[in-house]
Structure formats: C-alpha cells, structure tokens
Design an enzyme around this catalytic site. Structure first.
Site, mmCIF file in Angstrom:
data_model
loop_
_atom_site.group_PDB
_atom_site.id
_atom_site.type_symbol
_atom_site.label_atom_id
_atom_site.label_comp_id
_atom_site.label_asym_id
_atom_site.label_seq_id
_atom_site.Cartn_x
_atom_site.Cartn_y
_atom_site.Cartn_z
ATOM 1 N N TYR A 183 0.693 -1.175 0.104
ATOM 2 C CA TYR A 183 0.002 -0.008 -0.095
ATOM 3 C C TYR A 183 0.890 1.374 -0.024
ATOM 4 C CZ TYR A 183 -3.238 3.402 2.260
ATOM 5 O OH TYR A 183 -3.950 4.543 2.480
ATOM 6 N N ASP A 184 1.867 1.165 1.102
ATOM 7 C CA ASP A 184 2.567 2.377 1.114
ATOM 8 C C ASP A 184 3.604 2.697 -0.005
ATOM 9 O OD1 ASP A 184 1.675 2.854 3.522
ATOM 10 O OD2 ASP A 184 3.169 2.315 4.859
ATOM 11 N N GLY B 10 3.423 1.203 -2.975
ATOM 12 C CA GLY B 10 2.642 1.375 -4.261
ATOM 13 C C GLY B 10 2.397 2.894 -4.600
ATOM 14 N N LYS B 11 1.940 3.708 -3.247
ATOM 15 C CA LYS B 11 1.715 5.086 -3.879
ATOM 16 C C LYS B 11 3.242 5.744 -4.117
ATOM 17 C CE LYS B 11 -0.670 5.331 0.222
ATOM 18 N NZ LYS B 11 -1.518 6.217 1.380
ATOM 19 N N ASN C 13 -6.385 10.565 5.885
ATOM 20 C CA ASN C 13 -7.608 9.893 6.087
ATOM 21 C C ASN C 13 -8.694 10.683 5.779
ATOM 22 O OD1 ASN C 13 -5.183 8.993 7.782
ATOM 23 N ND2 ASN C 13 -6.696 7.359 8.236
ATOM 24 N N ARG D 217 -11.816 0.042 7.983
ATOM 25 C CA ARG D 217 -11.224 1.209 8.220
ATOM 26 C C ARG D 217 -11.778 1.896 9.374
ATOM 27 N NH1 ARG D 217 -10.717 4.900 2.978
ATOM 28 N NH2 ARG D 217 -12.580 3.514 2.547
ATOM 29 N N GLN E 38 -2.660 6.318 19.346
ATOM 30 C CA GLN E 38 -2.206 6.739 18.120
ATOM 31 C C GLN E 38 -3.265 7.647 17.292
ATOM 32 O OE1 GLN E 38 -3.585 3.858 18.742
ATOM 33 N NE2 GLN E 38 -4.405 2.868 17.058
ATOM 34 N N THR E 39 -2.726 8.682 16.655
ATOM 35 C CA THR E 39 -3.543 9.889 16.110
ATOM 36 C C THR E 39 -3.639 9.815 14.600
ATOM 37 O OG1 THR E 39 -1.781 11.480 15.522
ATOM 38 C CG2 THR E 39 -2.581 11.360 17.894
ATOM 39 N N ARG F 287 -0.196 11.270 12.668
ATOM 40 C CA ARG F 287 -0.488 11.624 11.214
ATOM 41 C C ARG F 287 -1.417 12.951 11.367
ATOM 42 N NH1 ARG F 287 -3.061 7.665 7.878
ATOM 43 N NH2 ARG F 287 -1.189 6.277 7.683
HETATM 44 N N1 UDP Z 1 -8.165 1.214 14.137
HETATM 45 C C1 UDP Z 1 -8.659 0.905 15.246
HETATM 46 N N2 UDP Z 1 -9.689 -0.229 15.214
HETATM 47 C C2 UDP Z 1 -10.523 -0.567 14.004
HETATM 48 C C3 UDP Z 1 -9.953 -0.049 12.826
HETATM 49 C C4 UDP Z 1 -8.668 0.716 12.836
HETATM 50 O O1 UDP Z 1 -8.164 1.174 16.369
HETATM 51 O O2 UDP Z 1 -11.302 -1.283 14.167
HETATM 52 C C5 UDP Z 1 -6.813 2.254 14.154
HETATM 53 C C6 UDP Z 1 -5.916 1.586 13.305
HETATM 54 O O3 UDP Z 1 -4.960 0.852 14.172
HETATM 55 C C7 UDP Z 1 -5.056 2.921 12.984
HETATM 56 C C8 UDP Z 1 -6.382 3.718 12.798
HETATM 57 O O4 UDP Z 1 -7.421 3.129 13.443
HETATM 58 O O5 UDP Z 1 -4.180 3.375 14.021
HETATM 59 C C9 UDP Z 1 -6.451 4.475 11.351
HETATM 60 O O6 UDP Z 1 -6.761 2.950 10.743
HETATM 61 P P1 UDP Z 1 -7.442 2.844 9.442
HETATM 62 O O7 UDP Z 1 -7.144 1.644 8.701
HETATM 63 O O8 UDP Z 1 -8.704 3.532 9.145
HETATM 64 O O9 UDP Z 1 -6.307 3.999 8.410
HETATM 65 P P2 UDP Z 1 -4.774 4.019 7.921
HETATM 66 O O10 UDP Z 1 -4.042 3.088 9.349
HETATM 67 O O11 UDP Z 1 -4.439 3.598 6.693
HETATM 68 O O12 UDP Z 1 -4.432 5.375 8.644
#
Ligand code: UDP
Length: 197
Positions: free
Chosen positions: A27-28, A30-31, A56, A68, A91-92, A159
């Site tokens: 994913y990473d 690839g972009k 996001n 997600r 995490q943010t 992020r």
């Molecule tokens: N996440 C979570 N519970 C869930 C789905 C995601 O705590 O049911 C967390 C995931 O570990 C991450 C954040 O939410 O830290 C965003 O995840 P997402 O897959 O939506 O996007 P990305 O990681 O690509 O930013």
C-alpha cells in the site's frame, strides 16, 4: 507515502519513514512508486501530472466492511457491539470529510500545468483513535464499550497534514470539523445497517 512519520506535522518535502517489507508495504510503496513514475513521465515525456497526498478521509458511502476505523467504529456503535481499539488507542489520525477532500482535488486539477504537487490534502484536526471512539459513542448514544485488540504491525503512531501548500497554491482548506462530518456519516450507516437486516 509518509509511513510512520518522524516529522510532525507532515510537510510535502518530508521523504517519509516506510518499512518496504511489512504488511502495509504494498500500500505505502505502491503510492510512492506511483509518484516516482509520475515524475519520471513528467520529466522524460512532458506528461502533465498532479500529485495529491490524501490523508484519512471519511463520509457517507464508505463500505461498512472495509475495515477502516471510522466505518468500523460507527457500525460497531450502532449495533451495540464492542468498539475495537487497536493498541492503546493513543495513535492519532486527522480525518477529512469527503466533500472537503473532493473540493481540494477539483481545485488541484484546475491549477495551471506547472503545478505538479505533491500537495497534501487533509484536515489538520488531529485526534487520538480513542477520542474518535468516544466521539462516535456520544453521537450515536451507543452503549458500546471500548475493547483493546493487538496493534497491526507498522501502524503509524501519528499523522497530521501540514496544508500550508494547499492553502497558498489552491486557496483551499477544509471547512467541516470532525463532529460535524460524523453526523451525516452516522446517518448513512444507520440506513445501511437497517437494509442489511
Ligand atoms: N483502528 C482501530 N480499530 C479499528 C480499525 C482501525 O483502532 O477497528 C486504528 C488503526 O490501528 C489505525 C487507525 O485506527 O491506528 C486508522 O486506521 P485505518 O485503517 O482507518 O487507516 P490508516 O491506518 O491507513 O491511517
């Protein structure tokens, strides 16, 4: 493209911190590879390019099962199921409502040919995942409880987009705060879930 960033907030000139072999790598990387090829075609063949770096994004029409965080939490809250916080939930992420994002993309596409980007598009409002869960529980009046699940490997710790470039180049910035954008998103999932029963 920024991976698990060591620079905060992330500006477009930051090269990122990406594990090329981990479960997120296709994913990473690839972009990142797509950006590389865009610039090579631009340099070598004069192809007109525009690169947006999308943070996001959420809103109505997300798939309820795509895994997600916004869709997961809303569906769990509406069903009264446990809300699955991965890791400690500290995490943010910075969540942009879909109509804001689309306006930014259209603005970028309408720029002069010399504007190639990359340009960050996202909402700089930064929240912990726990705050997101609490906000969704409140807005859905849910009885769901928070539970912890293992943190996926290479999950970015924080992020937040620096959108200075988007503001100056496109005159764009998001207008819809998280609490406001969650409302129509929750309504959308309410209807989706009703139809699934
Ligand atoms: N996440 C979570 N519970 C869930 C789905 C995601 O705590 O049911 C967390 C995931 O570990 C991450 C954040 O939410 O830290 C965003 O995840 P997402 O897959 O939506 O996007 P990305 O990681 O690509 O930013």
């Amino acid at each position: 493209v920024y991976g698990d960033p060591e620079i905060h907030p992330q500006t477009e000139d930051y090269w990122g911190n990406v594990n090329p072999l981990g479960p997120r790598a296709c994913y990473d990387e690839g972009k990142r590879c797509a950006e590389t090829l865009f610039f090579d075609y631009h340099r070598q063949h004069g192809v007109k390019i525009k690169i947006a770096r999308i943070f996001n994004t959420y809103g109505p029409r997300m798939h309820p099962n795509d895994g997600r965080v916004v869709s997961n939490f809303i569906v769990q809250a509406l069903r009264g199921e446990d809300i699955t916080l991965y890791g400690d939930g500290e995490q943010t992420r910075s969540f942009c409502f879909v109509s804001d994002l689309v306006d930014g993309l259209i603005g970028l596409m309408n720029t002069e040919d010399d504007v190639t980007g990359p340009i960050n598009l996202g909402n700089p409002g930064e929240f912990t995942i726990r705050q997101l869960a609490e906000q969704i529980i409140e807005q859905t009046n849910s009885t769901s409880k928070l539970v912890h699940r293992p943190l996926p490997q290479d999950d970015p710790r924080q992020r937040q987009p620096d959108i200075t470039r988007a503001k100056t180049t496109l005159g764009w910035e998001p207008t819809i705060a998280l609490a406001e954008g969650l409302r129509p998103t929750i309504e959308y999932f309410r209807n989706e879930i009703r139809e699934m029963i």
